[in-house]
Every structure is written in C-alpha cells, then in structure tokens.
Design a protein around this motif. Structure first.
Motif, PDB file in Angstrom:
ATOM      1  N   PRO A  32     -11.602   1.190  -2.163  1.00  0.00           N
ATOM      2  CA  PRO A  32     -12.116   1.155  -3.540  1.00  0.00           C
ATOM      3  C   PRO A  32     -11.634  -0.072  -4.328  1.00  0.00           C
ATOM      4  O   PRO A  32     -12.383  -0.628  -5.132  1.00  0.00           O
ATOM      5  CB  PRO A  32     -11.588   2.453  -4.158  1.00  0.00           C
ATOM      6  CG  PRO A  32     -11.413   3.374  -2.989  1.00  0.00           C
ATOM      7  CD  PRO A  32     -10.945   2.474  -1.869  1.00  0.00           C
ATOM      8  N   ASP A  44     -14.082  -2.716  -5.939  1.00  0.00           N
ATOM      9  CA  ASP A  44     -13.994  -3.089  -7.360  1.00  0.00           C
ATOM     10  C   ASP A  44     -14.019  -4.606  -7.512  1.00  0.00           C
ATOM     11  O   ASP A  44     -14.721  -5.148  -8.374  1.00  0.00           O
ATOM     12  CB  ASP A  44     -12.697  -2.563  -7.995  1.00  0.00           C
ATOM     13  CG  ASP A  44     -12.689  -1.067  -8.234  1.00  0.00           C
ATOM     14  OD1 ASP A  44     -13.767  -0.436  -8.211  1.00  0.00           O
ATOM     15  OD2 ASP A  44     -11.573  -0.526  -8.440  1.00  0.00           O
ATOM     16  N   GLU A  69     -19.044   2.307   0.578  1.00  0.00           N
ATOM     17  CA  GLU A  69     -18.464   2.312  -0.771  1.00  0.00           C
ATOM     18  C   GLU A  69     -19.325   1.487  -1.726  1.00  0.00           C
ATOM     19  O   GLU A  69     -19.575   1.898  -2.862  1.00  0.00           O
ATOM     20  CB  GLU A  69     -17.033   1.765  -0.725  1.00  0.00           C
ATOM     21  CG  GLU A  69     -16.346   1.696  -2.064  1.00  0.00           C
ATOM     22  CD  GLU A  69     -15.898   3.040  -2.618  1.00  0.00           C
ATOM     23  OE1 GLU A  69     -15.745   3.136  -3.853  1.00  0.00           O
ATOM     24  OE2 GLU A  69     -15.699   3.987  -1.840  1.00  0.00           O
TER      25      GLU A  69
END
Length: 178
Positions: free
Chosen positions: A161, A165, A35
């Motif tokens: 995610p 972030d 990711e």
C-alpha cells in the motif's frame, strides 16, 4: 526534459521497476498490480526478457503461420487477443509502449529496461550480495527491506500500500503537469 519526450510520444505514463535479478521485481508487480487496480488505476506491463521467448506453441496453426514467414500473427478468441511480431532487431521501449490501447491503460509499469531514461522505482534487498545499484537522475524512489539514507523517497519493499500510495501520488502529479 527526456521524461516529457517519452511521455509526449506515448501519452501513457511509464514507470520502471528496476533492480538486480532476484530483487523481487516480478513478485512486487504481482502484488502491486491488484492494489493499483483496486484504486481504479488501469495498469499494463512491459516485461523485458534476456531469454529467447516463444509465446506460441510449436505445431499450432498460429505458430505455423509465423514459421511460414508472416511478420505478425494475431491470435484471438472471445476473451483476449495477442499479437506476435517477429523483429529482426530490438525495438525501442517507446515503440512497445505505443502498442497499448490508451482507452484501457492509465499506467504502464516497465519491468527491466533499467538503462531507459524513464522514471523508476529501484528495488534492492539487504540479503543481496550485490551493492545498491547506482541511483541515477531517473530513480524517483528506492524500495528496500532495510534502512537507507538516500536523497530519494525510501519505500518499504514489503509494504505494497505504501508503494501504491507513492505511485498514485506520482501519477496524479504527472497528470497535473500535462
């Protein structure tokens, strides 16, 4: 501040992923690394092991060089290389982090080394029999699979995610502070 000292020596930000055995550190990293790479963050990892480890295979030429007394052996082919170093005593996290190529790495994720004074994300799962570990001054966020009232950022351990972030924002803040 200790963060600055560690970062000034290394120049690459270190972010610890800590928690009890079984909290999902390795599983999280397996999902988190791709990711972060998709976000153009070049990731390297330092993994602490409590077990005696052998990178090389007994009987192979590089193993034989180590057994003959070489303090370091580099094993290389066209796709990768590895350096194996025999150490008579433990080496510091800072020393290990300095071994990374700064042209290939934007962030070093550190699995384990929970006592080190580096920024960390602490993992904990509701089904664990051990209570939530102490949240010290270096814990930036806690990733769990249950609601928790804390004075740190709470992340959902199953939402990769969201964790990416958080790391991306922290990394941008880190680079802006330098």
């Amino acid at each position: 501040m200790i963060f600055k000292v560690i970062f000034m020596n290394n120049q690459i930000p270190l972010l610890g992923i800590t928690g009890y055995s079984g909290s999902g550190k390795t599983t999280l990293l397996e999902k988190l690394i791709p990711e972060l790479i998709a976000r153009h963050i070049r990731v390297s990892v330092i993994k602490h092991s409590h077990h005696n480890m052998q990178v090389d295979k007994e009987g192979k030429d590089s193993w034989r060089m180590k057994e003959a007394g070489s303090s370091q052996v580099i094993l290389a082919n066209d796709e990768r290389w590895a350096i194996m170093t025999e150490t008579p005593k433990p080496v510091s996290l800072d020393y290990l982090a300095q071994q990374f190529d700064r042209t290939l790495t934007d962030l070093v994720l550190v699995e384990g080394f929970k006592q080190e004074p580096i920024p960390k994300i602490l993992l904990h799962r509701q089904e664990m029999t051990k209570p939530l570990p102490e949240i010290d001054e270096y814990v930036l966020a806690v990733a769990t699979n249950y609601p928790l009232e804390i004075d740190r950022t709470l992340l959902d351990i199953n939402r990769i995610p969201q964790i990416a972030d958080f790391i991306e924002n922290w990394l941008h803040h880190f680079h802006g502070a330098r």
